[in-house]
Design an enzyme around this catalytic site. Structure first.
Site, PDB file in Angstrom:
ATOM      1  N   ASP A  30       0.853  -1.188   0.000  1.00  0.00           N
ATOM      2  CA  ASP A  30       0.000   0.000   0.000  1.00  0.00           C
ATOM      3  C   ASP A  30       0.891   1.242   0.000  1.00  0.00           C
ATOM      4  O   ASP A  30       1.911   1.303   0.682  1.00  0.00           O
ATOM      5  CB  ASP A  30      -0.918  -0.003   1.231  1.00  0.00           C
ATOM      6  CG  ASP A  30      -2.062   0.999   1.095  1.00  0.00           C
ATOM      7  OD1 ASP A  30      -3.210   0.554   0.932  1.00  0.00           O
ATOM      8  OD2 ASP A  30      -1.790   2.221   1.133  1.00  0.00           O
ATOM      9  N   ILE A  31       0.480   2.251  -0.771  1.00  0.00           N
ATOM     10  CA  ILE A  31       1.285   3.477  -0.902  1.00  0.00           C
ATOM     11  C   ILE A  31       1.276   4.300   0.387  1.00  0.00           C
ATOM     12  O   ILE A  31       2.176   5.111   0.613  1.00  0.00           O
ATOM     13  CB  ILE A  31       0.760   4.312  -2.109  1.00  0.00           C
ATOM     14  CG1 ILE A  31       1.851   5.219  -2.654  1.00  0.00           C
ATOM     15  CG2 ILE A  31      -0.495   5.096  -1.764  1.00  0.00           C
ATOM     16  CD1 ILE A  31       1.512   5.819  -4.019  1.00  0.00           C
ATOM     17  N   ASN A  87     -13.091  -2.991   2.464  1.00  0.00           N
ATOM     18  CA  ASN A  87     -14.081  -1.933   2.642  1.00  0.00           C
ATOM     19  C   ASN A  87     -15.043  -1.928   1.461  1.00  0.00           C
ATOM     20  O   ASN A  87     -14.617  -2.086   0.318  1.00  0.00           O
ATOM     21  CB  ASN A  87     -13.372  -0.579   2.735  1.00  0.00           C
ATOM     22  CG  ASN A  87     -12.442  -0.486   3.934  1.00  0.00           C
ATOM     23  OD1 ASN A  87     -12.788  -0.951   5.018  1.00  0.00           O
ATOM     24  ND2 ASN A  87     -11.268   0.097   3.748  1.00  0.00           N
ATOM     25  N   GLY A  93     -15.479   3.503   3.794  1.00  0.00           N
ATOM     26  CA  GLY A  93     -14.267   4.212   3.388  1.00  0.00           C
ATOM     27  C   GLY A  93     -13.620   3.690   2.125  1.00  0.00           C
ATOM     28  O   GLY A  93     -12.432   3.942   1.896  1.00  0.00           O
ATOM     29  N   GLN A  94     -14.381   2.954   1.287  1.00  0.00           N
ATOM     30  CA  GLN A  94     -13.794   2.467   0.035  1.00  0.00           C
ATOM     31  C   GLN A  94     -13.503   3.649  -0.883  1.00  0.00           C
ATOM     32  O   GLN A  94     -14.380   4.474  -1.151  1.00  0.00           O
ATOM     33  CB  GLN A  94     -14.733   1.480  -0.676  1.00  0.00           C
ATOM     34  CG  GLN A  94     -14.093   0.878  -1.934  1.00  0.00           C
ATOM     35  CD  GLN A  94     -14.957  -0.171  -2.627  1.00  0.00           C
ATOM     36  OE1 GLN A  94     -16.119  -0.379  -2.265  1.00  0.00           O
ATOM     37  NE2 GLN A  94     -14.384  -0.824  -3.621  1.00  0.00           N
ATOM     38  N   HIS A 100     -10.243  -4.997  -3.131  1.00  0.00           N
ATOM     39  CA  HIS A 100      -8.895  -5.201  -2.601  1.00  0.00           C
ATOM     40  C   HIS A 100      -9.017  -5.605  -1.148  1.00  0.00           C
ATOM     41  O   HIS A 100      -9.907  -5.140  -0.424  1.00  0.00           O
ATOM     42  CB  HIS A 100      -8.037  -3.949  -2.760  1.00  0.00           C
ATOM     43  CG  HIS A 100      -8.709  -2.674  -2.348  1.00  0.00           C
ATOM     44  ND1 HIS A 100      -9.639  -2.032  -3.136  1.00  0.00           N
ATOM     45  CD2 HIS A 100      -8.599  -1.940  -1.208  1.00  0.00           C
ATOM     46  CE1 HIS A 100     -10.064  -0.949  -2.512  1.00  0.00           C
ATOM     47  NE2 HIS A 100      -9.460  -0.878  -1.337  1.00  0.00           N
ATOM     48  N   HIS A 102      -7.053  -5.559   2.276  1.00  0.00           N
ATOM     49  CA  HIS A 102      -5.932  -4.987   3.016  1.00  0.00           C
ATOM     50  C   HIS A 102      -5.383  -6.080   3.936  1.00  0.00           C
ATOM     51  O   HIS A 102      -6.138  -6.638   4.751  1.00  0.00           O
ATOM     52  CB  HIS A 102      -6.401  -3.828   3.898  1.00  0.00           C
ATOM     53  CG  HIS A 102      -6.952  -2.647   3.166  1.00  0.00           C
ATOM     54  ND1 HIS A 102      -6.220  -1.498   2.929  1.00  0.00           N
ATOM     55  CD2 HIS A 102      -8.186  -2.414   2.639  1.00  0.00           C
ATOM     56  CE1 HIS A 102      -6.980  -0.610   2.294  1.00  0.00           C
ATOM     57  NE2 HIS A 102      -8.175  -1.136   2.102  1.00  0.00           N
TER      58      HIS A 102
END
Ligand code: 5GP
Ligand code: ZN
Length: 114
Positions: A30-31, A87, A93-94, A100, A102
């Site tokens: 994740d960035i 999410n 909070g998507q 995806h 997490h």
């Protein structure tokens, strides 16, 4: 889907630190990591949100969980623990509409999540 950020990561148009890939899915860092391990595991198939998962995708989604477990184990988190979060839509909070998972680990997780 050329306008989907994660499809563009899959096609390598956008760089990402890929940690695992196979015929069905890819995993990348994740960035904006929220834990010492924060990897996103995504299907190659574009599925926008959890409610778009179809009956034919059952094997794919199951496979993604085996990949999550393997990555967590390979990083030494199978004993201490880790979390897998997906999410769906605004209240959760998507922000990226390609499903995806997490994969988070390396710190104590609070419950319930915020
Ligand atoms: P969501 O909020 O949709 O559940 O999660 C989207 C995740 O994608 C966030 O954790 C965010 O940091 C990550 N993300 C957004 N843009 C990029 C990007 O360009 N590259 C990577 N590697 N992660 C991204
Ligand atoms: Zn996509």
């Amino acid at each position: 889907m050329s306008d989907c950020l994660f499809c563009r990561i899959i096609s390598k148009e956008i760089p990402a630190k890929i940690v695992y890939e196979d015929d069905l899915c890819i995993a990348f860092e994740d960035i904006n990591p929220q834990a010492p391990m924060h990897v996103l595991v995504i299907p190659r198939k574009h599925i926008a949100r959890i409610t778009d998962i179809e009956a034919d995708d059952k094997e794919l989604v199951g496979h993604i969980f085996t990949v999550c477990g393997s990555i967590a184990a390979s990083r030494g988190f199978s004993g201490s623990g880790f979390r897998v979060v997906a999410n769906c839509n605004a209240d959760a909070g998507q922000t990226v509409f390609h499903i995806h998972f997490h994969l988070l680990g390396g710190r104590l997780m609070g419950w319930p999540p915020g």
